[in-house]
Design a protein around this motif. Structure first.
Motif, mmCIF file in Angstrom:
data_model
loop_
_atom_site.group_PDB
_atom_site.id
_atom_site.type_symbol
_atom_site.label_atom_id
_atom_site.label_comp_id
_atom_site.label_asym_id
_atom_site.label_seq_id
_atom_site.Cartn_x
_atom_site.Cartn_y
_atom_site.Cartn_z
ATOM 1 N N GLY A 74 7.667 54.929 17.648
ATOM 2 C CA GLY A 74 9.064 55.346 17.633
ATOM 3 C C GLY A 74 9.822 55.002 18.889
ATOM 4 N N CYS A 75 9.248 54.213 19.775
ATOM 5 C CA CYS A 75 9.939 53.878 21.025
ATOM 6 C C CYS A 75 9.349 52.609 21.643
ATOM 7 C CB CYS A 75 9.839 55.041 22.016
ATOM 8 S SG CYS A 75 8.150 55.610 22.314
ATOM 9 N N ASP A 76 10.060 52.104 22.641
ATOM 10 C CA ASP A 76 9.580 50.990 23.462
ATOM 11 C C ASP A 76 9.492 51.501 24.893
ATOM 12 O OD1 ASP A 76 9.074 48.770 24.938
ATOM 13 O OD2 ASP A 76 10.859 47.647 24.312
ATOM 14 N N SER A 77 8.274 51.666 25.409
ATOM 15 C CA SER A 77 8.071 52.339 26.691
ATOM 16 C C SER A 77 7.618 51.419 27.810
ATOM 17 C CB SER A 77 7.043 53.469 26.513
ATOM 18 O OG SER A 77 7.496 54.427 25.594
ATOM 19 N N SER A 78 7.733 50.117 27.608
ATOM 20 C CA SER A 78 7.216 49.202 28.630
ATOM 21 C C SER A 78 7.874 49.439 29.988
ATOM 22 C CB SER A 78 7.406 47.759 28.194
ATOM 23 O OG SER A 78 8.779 47.494 27.917
ATOM 24 N N ASN A 79 9.169 49.736 29.994
ATOM 25 C CA ASN A 79 9.851 49.970 31.269
ATOM 26 C C ASN A 79 9.389 51.252 31.954
ATOM 27 O OD1 ASN A 79 11.361 47.642 30.971
ATOM 28 N ND2 ASN A 79 13.056 48.686 29.954
ATOM 29 N N LEU A 80 8.891 52.177 31.159
ATOM 30 C CA LEU A 80 8.445 53.462 31.719
ATOM 31 C C LEU A 80 7.101 53.340 32.426
ATOM 32 C CD1 LEU A 80 9.300 56.153 29.003
ATOM 33 C CD2 LEU A 80 10.245 55.968 31.301
ATOM 34 N N PHE A 81 6.262 52.442 31.957
ATOM 35 C CA PHE A 81 4.885 52.382 32.447
ATOM 36 C C PHE A 81 4.591 51.185 33.354
ATOM 37 C CE2 PHE A 81 4.436 55.108 28.705
ATOM 38 C CZ PHE A 81 3.560 56.076 29.153
ATOM 39 N N ASP A 82 5.516 50.267 33.475
ATOM 40 C CA ASP A 82 5.212 49.013 34.160
ATOM 41 C C ASP A 82 4.791 49.181 35.621
ATOM 42 O OD1 ASP A 82 5.405 47.361 32.037
ATOM 43 O OD2 ASP A 82 7.385 46.555 32.508
ATOM 44 N N ASP A 83 5.240 50.236 36.288
ATOM 45 C CA ASP A 83 4.878 50.429 37.696
ATOM 46 C C ASP A 83 3.953 51.627 37.888
ATOM 47 O OD1 ASP A 83 6.728 52.316 37.005
ATOM 48 O OD2 ASP A 83 7.868 52.211 38.878
ATOM 49 N N THR A 84 3.176 51.952 36.844
ATOM 50 C CA THR A 84 2.265 53.091 36.923
ATOM 51 C C THR A 84 0.812 52.620 36.973
ATOM 52 O OG1 THR A 84 2.111 53.328 34.516
ATOM 53 C CG2 THR A 84 3.883 54.537 35.632
ATOM 54 N N GLU A 85 -0.091 53.583 37.128
ATOM 55 C CA GLU A 85 -1.519 53.282 37.254
ATOM 56 C C GLU A 85 -2.059 52.565 36.021
ATOM 57 O OE1 GLU A 85 -5.116 53.101 39.224
ATOM 58 O OE2 GLU A 85 -3.187 53.796 40.005
ATOM 59 N N ILE A 86 -1.627 52.974 34.821
ATOM 60 C CA ILE A 86 -2.167 52.370 33.601
ATOM 61 C C ILE A 86 -1.794 50.894 33.490
ATOM 62 C CG2 ILE A 86 -0.177 53.097 32.235
ATOM 63 C CD1 ILE A 86 -3.831 52.639 31.057
ATOM 64 N N ALA A 87 -0.715 50.477 34.143
ATOM 65 C CA ALA A 87 -0.286 49.079 34.079
ATOM 66 C C ALA A 87 -1.302 48.143 34.715
ATOM 67 C CB ALA A 87 1.084 48.919 34.749
ATOM 68 N N LYS A 88 -2.213 48.688 35.540
ATOM 69 C CA LYS A 88 -3.247 47.865 36.171
ATOM 70 C C LYS A 88 -4.405 47.568 35.218
ATOM 71 C CE LYS A 88 -2.249 50.109 40.614
ATOM 72 N NZ LYS A 88 -2.813 50.980 41.680
ATOM 73 N N SER A 89 -4.445 48.261 34.099
ATOM 74 C CA SER A 89 -5.535 48.075 33.142
ATOM 75 C C SER A 89 -5.356 46.766 32.371
ATOM 76 C CB SER A 89 -5.573 49.247 32.156
ATOM 77 O OG SER A 89 -6.448 48.965 31.079
ATOM 78 N N PRO A 90 -6.437 46.027 32.146
ATOM 79 C CA PRO A 90 -6.327 44.769 31.387
ATOM 80 C C PRO A 90 -5.881 44.995 29.941
ATOM 81 C CG PRO A 90 -8.624 45.353 31.794
ATOM 82 C CD PRO A 90 -7.815 46.254 32.642
ATOM 83 N N ASP A 91 -6.087 46.218 29.418
ATOM 84 C CA ASP A 91 -5.691 46.528 28.040
ATOM 85 C C ASP A 91 -4.357 47.261 27.975
ATOM 86 O OD1 ASP A 91 -7.968 45.389 26.931
ATOM 87 O OD2 ASP A 91 -9.135 47.237 27.182
ATOM 88 N N TYR A 92 -3.615 47.204 29.060
ATOM 89 C CA TYR A 92 -2.356 47.963 29.168
ATOM 90 C C TYR A 92 -1.434 47.729 27.979
ATOM 91 C CZ TYR A 92 2.431 48.781 30.896
ATOM 92 O OH TYR A 92 3.732 49.159 31.039
ATOM 93 N N ARG A 93 -1.160 46.485 27.654
ATOM 94 C CA ARG A 93 -0.219 46.161 26.575
ATOM 95 C C ARG A 93 -0.846 46.246 25.182
ATOM 96 N NH1 ARG A 93 5.146 46.024 28.146
ATOM 97 N NH2 ARG A 93 5.322 45.034 30.200
ATOM 98 N N LYS A 94 -2.132 46.190 25.131
ATOM 99 C CA LYS A 94 -2.831 46.069 23.843
ATOM 100 C C LYS A 94 -2.524 47.236 22.912
ATOM 101 C CE LYS A 94 -7.485 45.491 21.931
ATOM 102 N NZ LYS A 94 -8.925 45.318 22.261
ATOM 103 N N TYR A 95 -2.413 48.435 23.458
ATOM 104 C CA TYR A 95 -2.264 49.625 22.614
ATOM 105 C C TYR A 95 -0.870 50.266 22.709
ATOM 106 C CZ TYR A 95 -7.343 49.171 22.960
ATOM 107 O OH TYR A 95 -8.623 48.694 22.935
ATOM 108 N N MET A 96 -0.014 49.761 23.571
ATOM 109 C CA MET A 96 1.271 50.408 23.812
ATOM 110 C C MET A 96 2.186 50.329 22.594
ATOM 111 S SD MET A 96 4.181 49.696 26.714
ATOM 112 C CE MET A 96 3.301 50.511 28.036
#
Length: 533
Positions: A74-96
């Motif tokens: 129900g949303c697009d949250s890429s801007n919310l998480f791009d500078d957070t700890e989870i963004a360092k994960s190789p699977d960051y985008r895979k499940y977002m």
């Protein structure tokens, strides 16, 4: 599916990222997105059901909003998480933003629909589903069958979040209702259908899952509690490093912050109450913020139960000690308290006590919680103890003002009060009395017993905290069947006050004597002198 329809789809089905957006925009934001990497590894596995039971205001709902924002279609949250700890994960985008999300706060439904709880939950979710699927689905089906049908049509698994799942178990005595509710949960989390459509379950509560005979609705959940949250402890509450960073940013004294809000030792980590720390930073003032969200009645309910040894244990903890607790017997039900250990374990899960797993012992974690106990005792049924606790502030001010006779009188009162639960016949026992008598001083002083100083050990050193204002440093020496003069002489001869020389140019020397054969039934004497370098 139509992306324009999906975005901002509903309240309960595919919610938007508004909750986490507010958190990110807040003055105080501590990054806990590392939890998402832990959850990602459990998606669509046999370890995909997570049950978190923590005290109120410990970040459970904050995490739920974060999970919404990360997984919800129900949303697009890429801007919310791009500078957070989870963004360092190789699977960051895979499940977002790739999952259908169901999020329900059971307590908000329970408040208005106690009799038809399950039906009301299903109705609310179905109303959201209709916005997306219109009349394509048969909404007369049970919810789990609807979710199965949606999964069959879209091949998109579900993430199900249930906040305050246990409010029914904690508040209802209707066994039929509880059974119906648990069967509803069973269909969502353990049915054959759910094994296909359920990618992740995240449920929050205050108490660990109650084991109910013949009910297996939640026995497949991995539990994380105030006693054991490994390996995700750091994602709930604030760590010491995080609090140090906040203190530097907001120019707040770390040691005072630690005294007020630290003390929850979970899996060897010192955890701070996040709500209280945030409010202290924001208002730039140390205060008891947690009391505004917690009921004193719950403390009194348990500490005044008539179990042998319970009163002694409470007084021991109030005086800064620890007591051993068997946490295994607790049935995870506040209505089934059958022993002292059950009562203390309940207080651990409610956040009113800390727990040291290595020592198997409970304790009062910090000054904020100690204040909650103080307030509870004032309004409770331990009248004699409440009377003594109520004079703590006066005792501190009388000491600072050099009112020797009044100090002796107040300590006499404290002594008489606590005699019923402790035995006083030596200086060590008198130390326990003093610890309780100066109960509220902890908010302004770091009070150290047996502090190495000069040529020996000072019985008590009162070291002012940053918020102490004009309150002076103090050294207190105790004597038994001698004299207050002897205590003062020992302070000077052994230079106990020397260790406090860096805390201002005024140090109070306080000598207190307990005479077992005191004249006119007055056993305590006090002498207070001011030392100036």
């Amino acid at each position: 599916m139509n992306e324009e329809v999906i975005m901002g789809m509903g309240v309960y089905f595919n919610p938007n990222n508004e909750s986490f957006t507010r958190a990110r925009n807040s003055q105080i934001f501590v990054d806990k997105t590392g939890l998402i990497e832990y959850l990602n590894k459990r998606l669509s596995t046999e370890e995909n059901c997570i049950a978190l039971s923590h005290a109120r205001r410990f970040g459970k709902s904050h995490a739920a909003g974060m999970i919404d924002a990360y997984y919800s279609l129900g949303c697009d949250s890429s801007n919310l998480f791009d500078d957070t700890e989870i963004a360092k994960s190789p699977d960051y985008r895979k499940y977002m933003n790739k999952y259908n999300v169901i999020h329900i706060d059971v307590s908000s439904v329970w408040d208005f629909h106690k009799e038809d709880l399950v039906e009301s939950i299903q109705q609310r979710i179905c109303e959201d589903l209709k916005k997306e699927y219109s009349d394509i689905l048969n909404y007369d089906k049970d919810l789990y069958l609807l979710l199965q049908e949606i999964y069959d049509r879209t091949n998109i698994p579900f993430v199900i979040i249930i906040d305050e799942w246990d409010c029914v178990i904690r508040n209802s005595e209707d066994k039929d209702l509880v059974h119906k509710y648990l069967q509803f949960l069973h269909s969502l989390f353990k049915s054959e259908e759910s094994k296909a459509f359920l990618a992740l379950a995240y449920i929050t509560g205050i108490l660990p899952i109650k084991k109910i005979k013949d009910e297996s609705a939640l026995n497949n959940f991995r539990e994380y509690t105030m006693i054991d949250s490994y390996p995700i402890t750091e994602y709930f509450g604030f760590t010491e490093g995080e609090v140090k960073g906040l203190c530097e940013k907001y120019d707040m004294d770390f040691e005072t912050t630690k005294a007020w809000y630290n003390g929850y030792l979970i899996d060897g980590m010192n955890m701070y109450n996040p709500n209280s720390v945030s409010l202290a930073m924001d208002r730039h003032r140390f205060d008891s913020y947690w009391k505004n969200t917690s009921s004193f009645a719950s403390i009194n309910t348990f500490i005044t139960m008539n179990y042998e040894g319970l009163k002694d244990d409470v007084m021991t903890m109030l005086s800064g000690g620890m007591v051993m607790v068997d946490t295994e017997s607790f049935q995870n039900d506040l209505s089934e308290i059958h022993s002292k250990d059950d009562a203390l374990t309940a207080l651990i899960h409610l956040g009113y006590l800390g727990y040291d797993a290595e020592m198997l012992s409970a304790y009062i974690p910090n000054y904020e919680v100690a204040k909650a106990f103080q307030m509870a005792l004032k309004t409770g049924c331990w009248k004699e103890i409440a009377k003594s606790v109520s004079i703590c502030d006066e005792l501190l001010m009388a000491t600072i003002s050099g009112k020797e006779e009044r100090v002796a009188e107040l300590i006499e009162l404290a002594h008489e009060t606590y005699t019923s639960v402790l035995t006083y016949n030596d200086e060590n026992s008198l130390s326990c009395v003093l610890t309780l008598a100066y109960f509220t001083a902890r908010g302004y002083y770091n009070i150290i017993r047996e502090l190495p100083s000069g040529k020996g050990y000072a019985d008590f050193a009162f070291i002012p905290r940053a918020n102490a204002g004009i309150r002076p440093a103090m050294v207190v020496e105790l004597k038994y069947n001698k004299s207050a003069d002897t205590a003062i002489k020992q302070i000077k001869d052994k230079r106990y006050h020397g260790v406090l020389s860096g805390y201002g140019d005024k140090i109070l020397l306080v000598g207190i004597n307990y005479d077992a054969d005191g004249k006119d039934n007055k056993h305590h004497t006090c002498i207070i002198e001011e030392w100036k370098e």
